[in-house]
Design a protein around this motif. Sequence first.
Motif, PDB file in Angstrom:
ATOM      1  N   HIS A   4       3.926  71.538 144.090  1.00 54.11           N
ATOM      2  CA  HIS A   4       3.893  70.205 144.694  1.00 54.11           C
ATOM      3  C   HIS A   4       2.474  69.670 144.774  1.00 54.11           C
ATOM      4  CE1 HIS A   4       8.140  70.362 145.915  1.00 54.11           C
ATOM      5  NE2 HIS A   4       7.907  71.640 146.084  1.00 54.11           N
ATOM      6  N   ALA A   5       1.478  70.574 144.845  1.00 51.45           N
ATOM      7  CA  ALA A   5       0.086  70.132 144.962  1.00 51.45           C
ATOM      8  C   ALA A   5      -0.564  69.906 143.608  1.00 51.45           C
ATOM      9  CB  ALA A   5      -0.723  71.168 145.746  1.00 51.45           C
ATOM     10  N   GLU A   6       0.146  70.266 142.543  1.00 51.38           N
ATOM     11  CA  GLU A   6      -0.460  70.222 141.216  1.00 51.38           C
ATOM     12  C   GLU A   6      -1.009  68.856 140.819  1.00 51.38           C
ATOM     13  OE1 GLU A   6      -1.857  72.399 138.065  1.00 51.38           O
ATOM     14  OE2 GLU A   6      -0.911  73.036 139.925  1.00 51.38           O
ATOM     15  N   PRO A   7      -0.309  67.735 141.104  1.00 49.54           N
ATOM     16  CA  PRO A   7      -0.849  66.438 140.708  1.00 49.54           C
ATOM     17  C   PRO A   7      -2.211  66.148 141.316  1.00 49.54           C
ATOM     18  CG  PRO A   7       1.466  66.243 141.291  1.00 49.54           C
ATOM     19  CD  PRO A   7       1.032  67.626 141.685  1.00 49.54           C
ATOM     20  N   LEU A   8      -2.493  66.713 142.496  1.00 43.35           N
ATOM     21  CA  LEU A   8      -3.792  66.500 143.121  1.00 43.35           C
ATOM     22  C   LEU A   8      -4.887  67.213 142.345  1.00 43.35           C
ATOM     23  CD1 LEU A   8      -2.760  66.947 146.864  1.00 43.35           C
ATOM     24  CD2 LEU A   8      -3.097  64.805 145.608  1.00 43.35           C
ATOM     25  N   ARG A   9      -4.566  68.373 141.818  1.00 40.35           N
ATOM     26  CA  ARG A   9      -5.569  69.143 141.101  1.00 40.35           C
ATOM     27  C   ARG A   9      -5.780  68.593 139.690  1.00 40.35           C
ATOM     28  NH1 ARG A   9      -3.401  73.465 144.156  1.00 40.35           N
ATOM     29  NH2 ARG A   9      -5.008  74.351 145.511  1.00 40.35           N
ATOM     30  N   HIS A  10      -4.674  68.288 139.022  1.00 39.62           N
ATOM     31  CA  HIS A  10      -4.781  67.773 137.665  1.00 39.62           C
ATOM     32  C   HIS A  10      -4.415  66.296 137.677  1.00 39.62           C
ATOM     33  CE1 HIS A  10      -5.643  71.701 136.211  1.00 39.62           C
ATOM     34  NE2 HIS A  10      -4.503  72.189 136.637  1.00 39.62           N
ATOM     35  N   GLN A  11      -5.369  65.502 138.056  1.00 42.31           N
ATOM     36  CA  GLN A  11      -5.127  64.075 138.151  1.00 42.31           C
ATOM     37  C   GLN A  11      -4.784  63.517 136.776  1.00 42.31           C
ATOM     38  OE1 GLN A  11      -8.425  62.204 140.120  1.00 42.31           O
ATOM     39  NE2 GLN A  11      -8.006  63.218 142.076  1.00 42.31           N
ATOM     40  N   ARG A  12      -3.936  62.530 136.793  1.00 43.13           N
ATOM     41  CA  ARG A  12      -3.479  61.949 135.527  1.00 43.13           C
ATOM     42  C   ARG A  12      -4.575  61.075 134.924  1.00 43.13           C
ATOM     43  NH1 ARG A  12       2.999  61.113 135.388  1.00 43.13           N
ATOM     44  NH2 ARG A  12       3.528  63.083 136.383  1.00 43.13           N
ATOM     45  N   ALA A 380       6.613  73.146 115.971  1.00 47.82           N
ATOM     46  CA  ALA A 380       6.399  71.842 116.591  1.00 47.82           C
ATOM     47  C   ALA A 380       6.902  71.839 118.030  1.00 47.82           C
ATOM     48  CB  ALA A 380       7.107  70.757 115.784  1.00 47.82           C
ATOM     49  N   MET A 381       8.021  72.510 118.244  1.00 45.44           N
ATOM     50  CA  MET A 381       8.585  72.575 119.590  1.00 45.44           C
ATOM     51  C   MET A 381       7.672  73.364 120.530  1.00 45.44           C
ATOM     52  SD  MET A 381      12.527  73.453 120.533  1.00 45.44           S
ATOM     53  CE  MET A 381      13.190  71.918 119.873  1.00 45.44           C
ATOM     54  N   TRP A 382       7.078  74.431 120.017  1.00 45.57           N
ATOM     55  CA  TRP A 382       6.100  75.193 120.802  1.00 45.57           C
ATOM     56  C   TRP A 382       4.954  74.273 121.241  1.00 45.57           C
ATOM     57  CZ3 TRP A 382       2.260  78.629 117.603  1.00 45.57           C
ATOM     58  CH2 TRP A 382       1.178  79.008 118.396  1.00 45.57           C
ATOM     59  N   LEU A 383       4.345  73.573 120.283  1.00 42.21           N
ATOM     60  CA  LEU A 383       3.149  72.793 120.583  1.00 42.21           C
ATOM     61  C   LEU A 383       3.419  71.647 121.546  1.00 42.21           C
ATOM     62  CD1 LEU A 383       1.248  72.364 117.195  1.00 42.21           C
ATOM     63  CD2 LEU A 383       0.643  73.817 119.120  1.00 42.21           C
ATOM     64  N   THR A 384       4.545  70.987 121.394  1.00 39.24           N
ATOM     65  CA  THR A 384       4.768  69.760 122.153  1.00 39.24           C
ATOM     66  C   THR A 384       5.285  69.992 123.566  1.00 39.24           C
ATOM     67  OG1 THR A 384       6.938  69.575 121.097  1.00 39.24           O
ATOM     68  CG2 THR A 384       5.147  68.305 120.127  1.00 39.24           C
ATOM     69  N   THR A 385       5.543  71.242 123.939  1.00 42.55           N
ATOM     70  CA  THR A 385       6.099  71.507 125.268  1.00 42.55           C
ATOM     71  C   THR A 385       5.154  72.274 126.184  1.00 42.55           C
ATOM     72  OG1 THR A 385       7.184  73.501 124.406  1.00 42.55           O
ATOM     73  CG2 THR A 385       8.482  71.471 124.451  1.00 42.55           C
ATOM     74  N   VAL A 386       3.977  72.636 125.687  1.00 44.79           N
ATOM     75  CA  VAL A 386       3.044  73.360 126.545  1.00 44.79           C
ATOM     76  C   VAL A 386       2.028  72.406 127.162  1.00 44.79           C
ATOM     77  CG1 VAL A 386       3.284  75.657 125.535  1.00 44.79           C
ATOM     78  CG2 VAL A 386       1.725  74.022 124.489  1.00 44.79           C
ATOM     79  N   THR A 387       1.445  72.845 128.281  1.00 42.86           N
ATOM     80  CA  THR A 387       0.551  72.015 129.078  1.00 42.86           C
ATOM     81  C   THR A 387      -0.794  71.819 128.388  1.00 42.86           C
ATOM     82  OG1 THR A 387       1.606  72.691 131.136  1.00 42.86           O
ATOM     83  CG2 THR A 387      -0.691  71.953 131.290  1.00 42.86           C
ATOM     84  N   TYR A 514       1.798  68.271 132.258  1.00 38.28           N
ATOM     85  CA  TYR A 514       1.152  68.709 133.488  1.00 38.28           C
ATOM     86  C   TYR A 514       1.807  69.925 134.147  1.00 38.28           C
ATOM     87  CZ  TYR A 514      -1.247  64.175 133.384  1.00 38.28           C
ATOM     88  OH  TYR A 514      -2.018  63.096 133.024  1.00 38.28           O
ATOM     89  N   GLY A 515       2.959  70.369 133.659  1.00 34.97           N
ATOM     90  CA  GLY A 515       3.696  71.415 134.348  1.00 34.97           C
ATOM     91  C   GLY A 515       3.022  72.779 134.333  1.00 34.97           C
ATOM     92  N   ASN A 516       3.354  73.601 135.328  1.00 38.31           N
ATOM     93  CA  ASN A 516       2.881  74.984 135.364  1.00 38.31           C
ATOM     94  C   ASN A 516       3.612  75.807 134.306  1.00 38.31           C
ATOM     95  OD1 ASN A 516       1.133  74.557 137.497  1.00 38.31           O
ATOM     96  ND2 ASN A 516       2.651  75.100 139.058  1.00 38.31           N
ATOM     97  N   PHE A 517       2.905  76.720 133.684  1.00 32.88           N
ATOM     98  CA  PHE A 517       3.445  77.542 132.602  1.00 32.88           C
ATOM     99  C   PHE A 517       3.735  78.945 133.114  1.00 32.88           C
ATOM    100  CE2 PHE A 517       2.829  80.709 129.301  1.00 32.88           C
ATOM    101  CZ  PHE A 517       3.461  80.190 128.188  1.00 32.88           C
ATOM    102  N   GLU A 518       4.910  79.464 132.764  1.00 28.21           N
ATOM    103  CA  GLU A 518       5.265  80.843 133.105  1.00 28.21           C
ATOM    104  C   GLU A 518       5.857  81.530 131.875  1.00 28.21           C
ATOM    105  OE1 GLU A 518       8.194  83.415 136.108  1.00 28.21           O
ATOM    106  OE2 GLU A 518       8.302  81.216 136.059  1.00 28.21           O
ATOM    107  N   LEU A 519       5.206  82.574 131.411  1.00 33.33           N
ATOM    108  CA  LEU A 519       5.689  83.341 130.261  1.00 33.33           C
ATOM    109  C   LEU A 519       6.809  84.273 130.707  1.00 33.33           C
ATOM    110  CD1 LEU A 519       5.397  84.251 127.284  1.00 33.33           C
ATOM    111  CD2 LEU A 519       3.656  85.889 128.073  1.00 33.33           C
ATOM    112  N   LEU A 520       7.902  84.286 129.949  1.00 27.32           N
ATOM    113  CA  LEU A 520       9.037  85.160 130.243  1.00 27.32           C
ATOM    114  C   LEU A 520       9.200  86.177 129.115  1.00 27.32           C
ATOM    115  CD1 LEU A 520      11.586  82.407 131.375  1.00 27.32           C
ATOM    116  CD2 LEU A 520      10.033  83.745 132.826  1.00 27.32           C
TER     117      LEU A 520
END
Length: 584
Positions: A4-12, A380-387, A514-520
């Motif tokens: 929830h605090a992420e937008p404050l850290r990574h301003q648009r 292409a799907m890899w590249l376009t979906t990561v932060t 801007y989303g947080n990344f989690e490797l599974l």
Amino acid sequence: MSPHAEPLRHQRVWWKEAVFYQVYPASFKDSNGDGWGDIPGLLERIPYIASLGVDVVWLSPMFESPQIDMGYDISNYEAVDPSYGTVEDVEKLIKACHDHDLKLILDLVVNHTSDQHAWFKESRSSKDNPKRDWYFWKPPRYDENGNRLPPTNYRSYFAGGTWTWDEHTQEYYLHLYDKSQPDLNWENEECRKAIYDSAMRFWLDKGIDGFRVDTVNKYSKHIDFPQAPITDPSTFIQPAAQFWCNGPRIHEFIKEMNSEVLSKYRTYDGQELVTVGELSLTPDPEGVLPYVSAEAKELSMVFQFDITHVGQGSGFLDKYDFAEWKLPEMKRIVEKWQTFIDGTDGWTTVFNENHDNGRSICRFADESPQWREKSAKMLAMWLTTVTGTLFLYQGQEIGMINAPKEWSIDEYKDVESKNFWAEAVKMTEDGTDPTREERIKYGLQLMARDHARLPFQWDSSKNSGFSDGEPWMRTHDLYKDINAEAQEKEADSVLSFYKRLLRLRKEHKDVFVYGNFELLDADNENTFVFRKQYQHKTALVALNFTSTAQNAPSHEDMNLLMSSYSKTSPETLQPYEGKIYINY
């Protein structure tokens, strides 16, 4: 830290959400039939670039140059090489980009100049010339037998040493790259001022929107020039990046560049300029963050090259000595540079191709006719979906691939390829390393810079529509099968798929940019699965990096947003299939 605090850290900011498209001008479009791409040719194709859904054109060097290193050896920052056109052509390009809602950035190459630059000609004219100290000059050393030796034993990027003897003034000059690319001395304040005026303000005054900053962490050297430790006893020259990379004054220099020049300008639509630095040999996040911290006011972002180094041997000597790798290694690299910005005010970039590397399909997936298009879409799907900020290289959007392995090494034009090949042949012939020629040939066939420099494949006409004349570099044998014109007509083509993905990335920029990344499932050697989280929005991306079907990950309560296959199964990832699931 909660999402929830992420937008404050990574301003648009506009450049975080932008998609950049790199143009390598010699290989993009030739307008006059001389076989060499040019600015008027690029102007013809601006509508095509705009149609992709990108936001910024990054134009690789088109400045006046002897072209020893394809324009990264600049002889006049304020002139355009005649092979590319004129300054007026670039002014037209700036306007055309802005008219199509595209921004334009140029390469800033200021670690070195060409040895044909007026500054260097003055510098080498005499030891007491006012510009002598604008470059690094040192007297020789001598061994116990009186043989002349260079000031240090450093190995250069392009094979060979970093010092060249100048007969006229009886001293050596420093060059980290080719001997035709002497390094500028940033310790000299007058030199820095001249760089700011000639290489930066000249083009910013014409309305460009920022720079890709070449070799950005090499301006500050250890100017006592200590000898490098002997790590390879078979040769005099030794790796020595610790003495000229991320040096003691580097952050001071970049801050000055920003405060004295960049901060004084805005983009054509009134926003802050963008800078992206080429940050090599900096593998640790704590070393990268000072360059990209918003508070530090240095660079907007940087390219960090772990991902394009996958498969390369260790060290300068072994760059093209291919090293086998497995998918978990690549996934960990992505994770590293996705998560290093968590909880910071820094930013990251996303790319897997540029002008200095082999094509991603051949590096990371399968270029065979059966799987080539599937591989291109999955990547292409890899590249376009990561932060981070997304960078695409010309031809990537149509799935261009490496030169055929049947081609002779003689077809390779790049100075680095030629130097490594000549060195390998010599080491094989003199018995130093009997199998080196064979190994380096394989490495060059996979990773050489030449692959990205093949002419763009526009259509199925002669020379792929790149030129009416004989191209400076051979056109790929498969241009009739892989070209933009054919793909623009096909709803299921790689090009059409890229356009859809870029629209999707913008539509869901909160979670993808801007989303947080989690490797599974990090150790899985067949699939790459990761979760993206932004506040209450979640995306799950699953990519199959093999030519056999794999189990799809659990995706309960999530909707399939997109697959790289037209027909797909909930339980399975088909060969080289990518899927995106989402919930709100």
